[in-house]
Design an enzyme around this catalytic site. Structure first.
Site, PDB file in Angstrom:
ATOM      1  N   TYR A  57       0.836  -1.201   0.000  1.00 41.14           N
ATOM      2  CA  TYR A  57       0.000   0.000   0.000  1.00 41.14           C
ATOM      3  C   TYR A  57       0.867   1.245   0.000  1.00 41.14           C
ATOM      4  O   TYR A  57       1.802   1.346   0.788  1.00 41.14           O
ATOM      5  CB  TYR A  57      -0.927   0.022   1.222  1.00 41.14           C
ATOM      6  CG  TYR A  57      -2.375   0.004   0.802  1.00 41.14           C
ATOM      7  CD1 TYR A  57      -2.927   1.109   0.161  1.00 41.14           C
ATOM      8  CD2 TYR A  57      -3.165  -1.124   0.987  1.00 41.14           C
ATOM      9  CE1 TYR A  57      -4.238   1.086  -0.277  1.00 41.14           C
ATOM     10  CE2 TYR A  57      -4.471  -1.154   0.546  1.00 41.14           C
ATOM     11  CZ  TYR A  57      -5.011  -0.042  -0.087  1.00 41.14           C
ATOM     12  OH  TYR A  57      -6.293  -0.074  -0.525  1.00 41.14           O
ATOM     13  N   GLU A  59      -0.372   4.896  -0.474  1.00 41.20           N
ATOM     14  CA  GLU A  59      -1.117   6.154  -0.644  1.00 41.20           C
ATOM     15  C   GLU A  59      -0.193   7.350  -0.491  1.00 41.20           C
ATOM     16  O   GLU A  59       0.626   7.403   0.435  1.00 41.20           O
ATOM     17  CB  GLU A  59      -2.262   6.226   0.370  1.00 41.20           C
ATOM     18  CG  GLU A  59      -3.409   5.298   0.010  1.00 41.20           C
ATOM     19  CD  GLU A  59      -4.599   5.439   0.952  1.00 41.20           C
ATOM     20  OE1 GLU A  59      -4.523   6.211   1.913  1.00 41.20           O
ATOM     21  OE2 GLU A  59      -5.607   4.750   0.703  1.00 41.20           O
ATOM     22  N   ASP A 203      -6.547  14.153 -24.977  1.00 41.53           N
ATOM     23  CA  ASP A 203      -6.678  12.752 -24.556  1.00 41.53           C
ATOM     24  C   ASP A 203      -6.090  11.895 -25.673  1.00 41.53           C
ATOM     25  O   ASP A 203      -6.751  11.618 -26.675  1.00 41.53           O
ATOM     26  CB  ASP A 203      -8.149  12.417 -24.305  1.00 41.53           C
ATOM     27  CG  ASP A 203      -8.339  10.989 -23.818  1.00 41.53           C
ATOM     28  OD1 ASP A 203      -7.372  10.206 -23.875  1.00 41.53           O
ATOM     29  OD2 ASP A 203      -9.461  10.657 -23.376  1.00 41.53           O
ATOM     30  N   THR A 229      -4.039   6.628 -21.712  1.00 42.00           N
ATOM     31  CA  THR A 229      -3.900   5.280 -21.187  1.00 42.00           C
ATOM     32  C   THR A 229      -2.482   4.815 -21.498  1.00 42.00           C
ATOM     33  O   THR A 229      -1.784   5.426 -22.311  1.00 42.00           O
ATOM     34  CB  THR A 229      -4.888   4.301 -21.846  1.00 42.00           C
ATOM     35  OG1 THR A 229      -4.662   4.310 -23.255  1.00 42.00           O
ATOM     36  CG2 THR A 229      -6.330   4.692 -21.558  1.00 42.00           C
ATOM     37  N   LYS A 232      -2.558   1.049 -24.888  1.00 38.76           N
ATOM     38  CA  LYS A 232      -2.963   0.962 -26.296  1.00 38.76           C
ATOM     39  C   LYS A 232      -1.698   0.982 -27.159  1.00 38.76           C
ATOM     40  O   LYS A 232      -0.885   0.078 -27.010  1.00 38.76           O
ATOM     41  CB  LYS A 232      -3.978   2.054 -26.599  1.00 38.76           C
ATOM     42  CG  LYS A 232      -5.249   1.855 -25.739  1.00 38.76           C
ATOM     43  CD  LYS A 232      -6.339   2.889 -25.943  1.00 38.76           C
ATOM     44  CE  LYS A 232      -7.488   2.634 -24.975  1.00 38.76           C
ATOM     45  NZ  LYS A 232      -8.521   3.695 -25.039  1.00 38.76           N
ATOM     46  N   ARG A 238      -2.391  -2.161 -18.410  1.00 36.01           N
ATOM     47  CA  ARG A 238      -3.625  -1.374 -18.325  1.00 36.01           C
ATOM     48  C   ARG A 238      -3.441  -0.343 -17.221  1.00 36.01           C
ATOM     49  O   ARG A 238      -3.290  -0.688 -16.054  1.00 36.01           O
ATOM     50  CB  ARG A 238      -4.821  -2.260 -18.013  1.00 36.01           C
ATOM     51  CG  ARG A 238      -5.032  -3.351 -19.034  1.00 36.01           C
ATOM     52  CD  ARG A 238      -6.434  -3.889 -18.978  1.00 36.01           C
ATOM     53  NE  ARG A 238      -7.307  -3.054 -19.746  1.00 36.01           N
ATOM     54  CZ  ARG A 238      -7.515  -3.195 -21.063  1.00 36.01           C
ATOM     55  NH1 ARG A 238      -6.920  -4.134 -21.732  1.00 36.01           N
ATOM     56  NH2 ARG A 238      -8.325  -2.387 -21.700  1.00 36.01           N
TER      57      ARG A 238
HETATM   58  C1  LIG Z   1      -9.488   4.072 -24.154  1.00 33.01           C
HETATM   59  C2  LIG Z   1      -9.803   5.498 -23.958  1.00 33.01           C
HETATM   60  C3  LIG Z   1     -10.150   6.017 -22.702  1.00 33.01           C
HETATM   61  C4  LIG Z   1     -10.481   5.163 -21.504  1.00 33.01           C
HETATM   62  O1  LIG Z   1      -9.594   4.269 -21.103  1.00 33.01           O
HETATM   63  P1  LIG Z   1     -10.030   3.063 -20.122  1.00 33.01           P
HETATM   64  O2  LIG Z   1      -8.704   2.590 -19.673  1.00 33.01           O
HETATM   65  O3  LIG Z   1     -10.788   2.107 -20.970  1.00 33.01           O
HETATM   66  O4  LIG Z   1     -10.856   3.638 -19.029  1.00 33.01           O
HETATM   67  C5  LIG Z   1     -10.301   7.378 -22.577  1.00 33.01           C
HETATM   68  N1  LIG Z   1     -10.155   8.194 -23.630  1.00 33.01           N
HETATM   69  C6  LIG Z   1      -9.861   7.732 -24.859  1.00 33.01           C
HETATM   70  C7  LIG Z   1      -9.723   8.686 -25.996  1.00 33.01           C
HETATM   71  C8  LIG Z   1      -9.689   6.371 -25.070  1.00 33.01           C
HETATM   72  O5  LIG Z   1      -9.400   5.933 -26.293  1.00 33.01           O
END
Ligand SMILES: *Cc1c(COP(=O)(O)O)cnc(C)c1O
Length: 423
Positions: A57, A59, A203, A229, A232, A238
């Site tokens: 943990y 925090e 994003d 994220t 990807k 993840r």
């Molecule tokens: C995949 C994605 C997210 C969310 O990611 P999670 O890990 O699935 O919560 C947010 N914004 C964009 C543009 C994404 O492609």
């Protein structure tokens, strides 16, 4: 047929679960995975995310924790933070968000109050749920106003974005999305955000790996906050990161913890550090360029077979196609392709007359197949399989799907996937 025993302790303790993992390994090995938000992480990333760091943990942040025994964890998190800062050229990085959606929620907490107006791309146009779409907490607790793409070009209409931004004066403007096949013009968004007095959030969840590898322009220095994220195109575990100039560091850190989350997932932080290390290598630049080259080649091959691609093609890793001219709904095509060993997702296309759960299109991408080493010379075969699969979906030809599945498995066997056992 017996499956390889790749996880001996798991197999001994819980054979039922171990069999499911082994089956998933085989599925990921035998199929052509075209979902653009997915990838194969390296064995090193897999190992880091399966360590005893998960027992701890932590925090707080490095050097400022609420629990003792952080001698190693502090260094792990600092490594991840420093590597993120160097790779993306940012002043501040927070590597604790549990995933992309919580990372975006932290942005709201940092820069807006409930009920404030926020702006993002509409989900059916290619935006993300967390950019203020109605069914998301971000659309329920904030007032989301949404922009789209032009009907004729499939491209973002910056006149519309500017007009909406100046009329609504949103606290936050999101750019980026989940089904955008074209380069995002961060400078154009930044100019509009400045005029409207909004915080600009880029994003880059889908394209972070392309940015790191120099295959897509960077949102630095245009965006106030960069959300991504890590799982990807960046090819990590993840998880997620928020990055910014020093000016916003405190607001972001406070929003993630204690604003939204408790203890960080240290095993994920470690795996993010590994992925960032990998992404800093010259070979990752080659990977990012190859992802884009493969998508471009695949788009050309699909166009030659009469497919209708939204925006006419792609600049990045992703292709969105409207199957209306092929006379097959997206879901029917996606399910048929799955039976043929080709994994895609059905997706709305801009101005889709059909419903989101039964839309007109499918969305594909090249991050996974590129991680296995497929090149532009293979894209004609991939396009052929998709073409034959879509035709078989329309005519209900299950034998054709079975034949494709065998051909796919044969090619994939020659390109072992990172992190998966070979037999
Ligand atoms: C995949 C994605 C997210 C969310 O990611 P999670 O890990 O699935 O919560 C947010 N914004 C964009 C543009 C994404 O492609």
């Amino acid at each position: 047929m017996s499956l390889p025993l790749s996880h001996p302790a798991l197999s001994a303790t819980d054979p039922e679960l171990a069999a499911l993992v082994a089956a998933e390994e085989r599925l990921q090995s035998d199929t052509l995975r075209l979902i653009p938000s997915e990838n194969y992480v390296s064995q090193a990333v897999l190992e880091a995310s399966g360590t005893v760091l998960q027992n701890k943990y932590s925090e707080g942040y490095s050097g400022r924790r609420y629990y003792e025994g952080q001698q190693n964890i502090d260094q792990v998190e600092t490594l991840a933070v420093e590597r993120a800062k160097t790779l993306f050229g940012v002043e501040h990085a927070n590597v604790q968000p549990y995933s992309g959606s919580p990372a975006n929620l932290a942005v709201y907490l940092a820069f807006a109050e409930p009920g404030d107006t926020v702006m993002g791309m509409a989900l059916p146009m290619g935006g993300h749920l967390t950019h203020g779409w109605g069914v998301s907490a971000t659309g329920k607790w904030f007032r989301g106003v949404q922009y789209g793409v032009r009907h004729d070009t499939g491209l973002i209409d910056f006149d519309e974005v500017r007009e909406l931004a100046l009329k609504e004066r949103p606290k936050i403007i999101f750019c980026g999305g989940t089904a955008l096949p074209r380069t995002i013009d961060f400078a154009a968004f930044a100019e509009i955000a400045r005029e409207a007095g909004s915080v600009l959030v880029a994003d880059v969840a889908h394209i972070a790996g392309l940015i790191a590898g120099g295959a897509h322009p960077s949102p630095v220095p245009h965006a106030d906050v960069i959300s991504t994220t890590t799982h990807k195109t960046l090819r990590g575990p993840r998880g997620a990161m928020l990055m910014s100039r020093e000016q916003h560091a405190k607001a972001i850190d406070k929003a993630v913890f204690p604003g939204l989350q408790g203890g960080p997932h240290n095993q994920t932080t470690a795996a993010i550090a590994v992925a960032l290390h990998e992404a800093a290598q010259p070979s990752f630049r080659d990977y990012a360029q190859a992802v884009v080259a493969n998508a471009g080649a695949l788009a050309e091959q699909l166009l030659a077979r009469g497919f209708d691609l939204v925006s006419g093609g792609t600049d990045n890793h992703l292709i969105l196609m409207d199957l209306t001219p092929k006379d097959v709904p997206g879901k029917v095509a996606a399910k048929a392709l799955d039976r043929a060993g080709i994994v895609v997702n059905y997706n709305t296309v801009p101005y889709d007359p059909r419903k989101p759960f039964d839309p007109s299109g499918i969305r594909i991408g090249t991050p996974s197949l590129t991680s296995r080493g497929l090149g532009t010379q293979h894209m004609a075969a991939v396009a052929d399989w998709i073409d034959r699969g879509v035709t078989a979906a329309r005519t209900g030809d299950e034998d054709a799907l079975t034949a494709i599945r065998a051909e796919v498995a044969e090619l994939m066997a020659a390109f072992p996937a990172p992190g998966l056992p070979t037999d």
